[in-house]
Design a protein around this motif. Structure first.
Motif, PDB file in Angstrom:
ATOM      1  N   UNK A 125      -4.779  16.071 -14.406  1.00 17.89           N
ATOM      2  CA  UNK A 125      -4.710  14.741 -13.810  1.00 17.89           C
ATOM      3  C   UNK A 125      -3.979  13.809 -14.769  1.00 17.89           C
ATOM      4  N   UNK A 126      -3.145  12.925 -14.213  1.00 17.41           N
ATOM      5  CA  UNK A 126      -2.422  11.945 -15.006  1.00 17.41           C
ATOM      6  C   UNK A 126      -2.714  10.552 -14.476  1.00 17.41           C
ATOM      7  N   UNK A 127      -2.813   9.600 -15.403  1.00 15.14           N
ATOM      8  CA  UNK A 127      -3.020   8.204 -15.001  1.00 15.14           C
ATOM      9  C   UNK A 127      -1.751   7.372 -15.202  1.00 15.14           C
ATOM     10  N   UNK A 128      -0.642   8.050 -15.487  1.00  8.44           N
ATOM     11  CA  UNK A 128       0.644   7.371 -15.672  1.00  8.44           C
ATOM     12  C   UNK A 128       1.706   8.031 -14.800  1.00  8.44           C
ATOM     13  N   UNK A 129       2.702   7.239 -14.412  1.00 10.77           N
ATOM     14  CA  UNK A 129       3.848   7.793 -13.704  1.00 10.77           C
ATOM     15  C   UNK A 129       4.769   8.504 -14.689  1.00 10.77           C
ATOM     16  N   UNK A 130       5.377   9.575 -14.239  1.00 12.08           N
ATOM     17  CA  UNK A 130       6.392  10.251 -15.040  1.00 12.08           C
ATOM     18  C   UNK A 130       7.696   9.464 -14.963  1.00 12.08           C
ATOM     19  N   UNK A 131       8.612   9.751 -15.878  1.00 10.69           N
ATOM     20  CA  UNK A 131       9.908   9.081 -15.849  1.00 10.69           C
ATOM     21  C   UNK A 131      10.669   9.422 -14.567  1.00 10.69           C
ATOM     22  N   UNK A 132      10.584  10.668 -14.130  1.00 13.82           N
ATOM     23  CA  UNK A 132      11.261  11.040 -12.891  1.00 13.82           C
ATOM     24  C   UNK A 132      10.669  10.308 -11.688  1.00 13.82           C
ATOM     25  N   UNK A 222      -1.314   2.570  -9.186  1.00 13.86           N
ATOM     26  CA  UNK A 222      -1.177   4.008  -9.441  1.00 13.86           C
ATOM     27  C   UNK A 222      -2.467   4.522 -10.095  1.00 13.86           C
ATOM     28  N   UNK A 223      -3.274   5.239  -9.304  1.00 12.80           N
ATOM     29  CA  UNK A 223      -4.560   5.756  -9.808  1.00 12.80           C
ATOM     30  C   UNK A 223      -5.311   4.689 -10.600  1.00 12.80           C
ATOM     31  N   UNK A 224      -5.411   3.512 -10.007  1.00 13.26           N
ATOM     32  CA  UNK A 224      -5.854   2.342 -10.769  1.00 13.26           C
ATOM     33  C   UNK A 224      -7.366   2.231 -10.964  1.00 13.26           C
ATOM     34  N   UNK A 225      -8.169   2.684  -9.991  1.00 12.86           N
ATOM     35  CA  UNK A 225      -9.587   2.335 -10.037  1.00 12.86           C
ATOM     36  C   UNK A 225     -10.564   3.506 -10.016  1.00 12.86           C
ATOM     37  N   UNK A 226     -10.271   4.543  -9.257  1.00 12.90           N
ATOM     38  CA  UNK A 226     -11.277   5.565  -8.963  1.00 12.90           C
ATOM     39  C   UNK A 226     -11.887   6.189 -10.215  1.00 12.90           C
ATOM     40  N   UNK A 227     -11.063   6.471 -11.211  1.00 13.68           N
ATOM     41  CA  UNK A 227     -11.554   7.141 -12.420  1.00 13.68           C
ATOM     42  C   UNK A 227     -12.058   6.167 -13.483  1.00 13.68           C
ATOM     43  N   UNK A 255      -0.757   5.194  -5.175  1.00 12.41           N
ATOM     44  CA  UNK A 255      -1.024   6.627  -5.285  1.00 12.41           C
ATOM     45  C   UNK A 255      -2.453   6.753  -5.813  1.00 12.41           C
ATOM     46  N   UNK A 256      -3.385   7.269  -4.988  1.00  9.47           N
ATOM     47  CA  UNK A 256      -3.202   7.829  -3.655  1.00  9.47           C
ATOM     48  C   UNK A 256      -2.995   6.743  -2.593  1.00  9.47           C
ATOM     49  N   UNK A 257      -3.031   7.146  -1.333  1.00  5.18           N
ATOM     50  CA  UNK A 257      -2.812   6.213  -0.231  1.00  5.18           C
ATOM     51  C   UNK A 257      -3.949   5.203  -0.152  1.00  5.18           C
ATOM     52  N   UNK A 258      -3.681   4.058   0.471  1.00  9.27           N
ATOM     53  CA  UNK A 258      -4.734   3.061   0.691  1.00  9.27           C
ATOM     54  C   UNK A 258      -5.845   3.637   1.558  1.00  9.27           C
ATOM     55  N   UNK A 259      -5.447   4.421   2.559  1.00  7.15           N
ATOM     56  CA  UNK A 259      -6.448   5.006   3.450  1.00  7.15           C
ATOM     57  C   UNK A 259      -7.418   5.886   2.670  1.00  7.15           C
ATOM     58  N   UNK A 298       5.187  16.755  -6.423  1.00  3.98           N
ATOM     59  CA  UNK A 298       4.666  15.632  -7.206  1.00  3.98           C
ATOM     60  C   UNK A 298       4.963  14.279  -6.576  1.00  3.98           C
ATOM     61  N   UNK A 299       5.895  14.229  -5.622  1.00  4.01           N
ATOM     62  CA  UNK A 299       6.351  12.951  -5.088  1.00  4.01           C
ATOM     63  C   UNK A 299       5.792  12.629  -3.700  1.00  4.01           C
ATOM     64  N   UNK A 300       5.150  13.597  -3.083  1.00  4.92           N
ATOM     65  CA  UNK A 300       4.713  13.431  -1.695  1.00  4.92           C
ATOM     66  C   UNK A 300       3.570  12.439  -1.535  1.00  4.92           C
ATOM     67  N   UNK A 301       2.745  12.267  -2.569  1.00  9.63           N
ATOM     68  CA  UNK A 301       1.567  11.405  -2.443  1.00  9.63           C
ATOM     69  C   UNK A 301       1.866   9.925  -2.690  1.00  9.63           C
ATOM     70  N   UNK A 302       3.056   9.612  -3.175  1.00 12.74           N
ATOM     71  CA  UNK A 302       3.412   8.219  -3.393  1.00 12.74           C
ATOM     72  C   UNK A 302       3.562   7.520  -2.041  1.00 12.74           C
ATOM     73  N   UNK A 303       2.912   6.364  -1.892  1.00 12.95           N
ATOM     74  CA  UNK A 303       2.925   5.637  -0.615  1.00 12.95           C
ATOM     75  C   UNK A 303       3.419   4.201  -0.824  1.00 12.95           C
ATOM     76  N   UNK A 304       4.114   3.675   0.169  1.00 16.43           N
ATOM     77  CA  UNK A 304       4.572   2.289   0.142  1.00 16.43           C
ATOM     78  C   UNK A 304       4.135   1.601   1.424  1.00 16.43           C
ATOM     79  N   UNK A 305       3.607   0.392   1.279  1.00 15.81           N
ATOM     80  CA  UNK A 305       3.136  -0.393   2.424  1.00 15.81           C
ATOM     81  C   UNK A 305       3.766  -1.790   2.354  1.00 15.81           C
TER      82      UNK A 305
END
Length: 308
Positions: A125-132, A222-227, A255-259, A298-305
């Motif tokens: 698990x990562x709590x940071x975005x990768x450069x890519x 980005x994975x801001x609260x749950x952990x 990331x993850x989705x709002x839902x 790695x990119x599929x879970x990124x969501x934009x609203x």
């Protein structure tokens, strides 16, 4: 080999090069290569500075990039019997992980039955975005979106802030982070690498930053609260954000989705009454073609609203 393949190969090499050698190479490009335009020189410079930041952080952070002052819990839906290892996606690329695994410094599998050869993969698990991931976000997904103010909620090591500085045109980049040690770390980096003209780090609980959120054009979660927060606090923060972020047309990057976040935190609010989801699949296809990356996982879970 076509241009995009050459560019992809070059950036992979640049990530592995020593920052001092990249500096020499950038200077050589500026004076010796007529076909190298400003955008390519900027990308090389970005890789140089980001690599230097990564190398510096690796020198004083533990491998999991979690500070003693942080309280980090596993995701709520994690299977308790499966080991979980924190590997920071900004500090360690997939190639780094493979190398550490080959050197025996990072296990990839665990034994299902003591003494047997039956094994199963360990979860990372990562709590940071990768450069890519940040190149995908800023150079493709948000490229056409006018952004004066970008806010990263739970900025931790500052990865999104540095990425936004080099890969976006956002005039004001703000990180909100409640942990004072992480704020000091980010401040140290932005001062040392002369990023203070556009980056600001705010040491605060996000629920005190309503005015900043109301003017933000892009807000990253980005994975801001749950952990990091107990369930009642997660509910409080999500409810606050639901009412505070109301600027029509502003974007939430999650990331993850709002839902998924609302479901796990048991937040009794209607996501669809607040925002509409943006289709970013075409951007992903363009990014994969541009970067030469073949695995889209790695990119599929990124969501934009977009705020309605």
């Amino acid at each position: 080999m076509n241009f995009e393949e050459i560019k992809s190969h070059f950036f992979r090499i640049a990530k592995e090069a020593a920052p001092s050698e990249l500096t020499k190479f950038v200077e050589w490009l500026k004076t010796s290569v007529e076909f190298c335009d400003d955008d390519h020189v900027q990308d090389i410079e970005a890789e140089r500075v980001l690599s230097a930041i990564v190398n510096e952080m690796k020198s004083f952070l533990p491998m999991n990039a979690v500070l003693p002052s942080e309280s980090v819990n596993p995701p709520q839906d994690k299977e308790p019997s499966v080991p979980l290892i924190h590997v920071d996606g900004f500090l360690y690329t997939d190639d780094d992980v493979d190398k550490l695994s080959d050197e025996g410094k990072l296990p990839r599998n665990y034994c299902l039955r003591c003494g047997s050869t039956e094994t199963s993969p360990i979860e990372f698990i990562s709590h940071s975005m990768s450069r890519d991931m940040m190149k995908y976000l800023f150079r493709h997904v948000l490229k056409e979106h006018e952004c004066q103010v970008l806010v990263d909620v739970g900025s931790r090591l500052g990865a999104v802030l540095y990425g936004a500085y080099f890969f976006s045109n956002a005039a004001k980049i703000c990180g909100i982070e409640i942990n004072s040690d992480l704020c000091m770390l980010q401040q140290q980096i932005i001062e040392k690498y002369a990023l203070t003209d556009r980056i600001t780090v705010i040491a605060s609980d996000v629920t005190t930053q309503a005015e900043l959120l109301r003017i933000a054009d892009v807000i990253v979660l980005h994975n801001a609260f749950e952990c990091f927060l107990p369930l009642p606090k997660q509910q409080e923060v999500w409810t606050f954000l639901y009412h505070a972020i109301r600027k029509r047309g502003s974007l939430l990057v999650t990331l993850p989705s709002l839902e998924e976040s609302f479901y796990k935190a048991q937040v009794p609010l209607d996501v669809n009454a607040w925002v509409s989801r943006v289709d970013i699949r075409p951007h992903l296809e363009a990014f994969l073609a541009d970067s030469g990356i073949s695995d889209e996982t790695d990119y599929l879970d990124l969501c934009v609203y977009q705020v309605s």
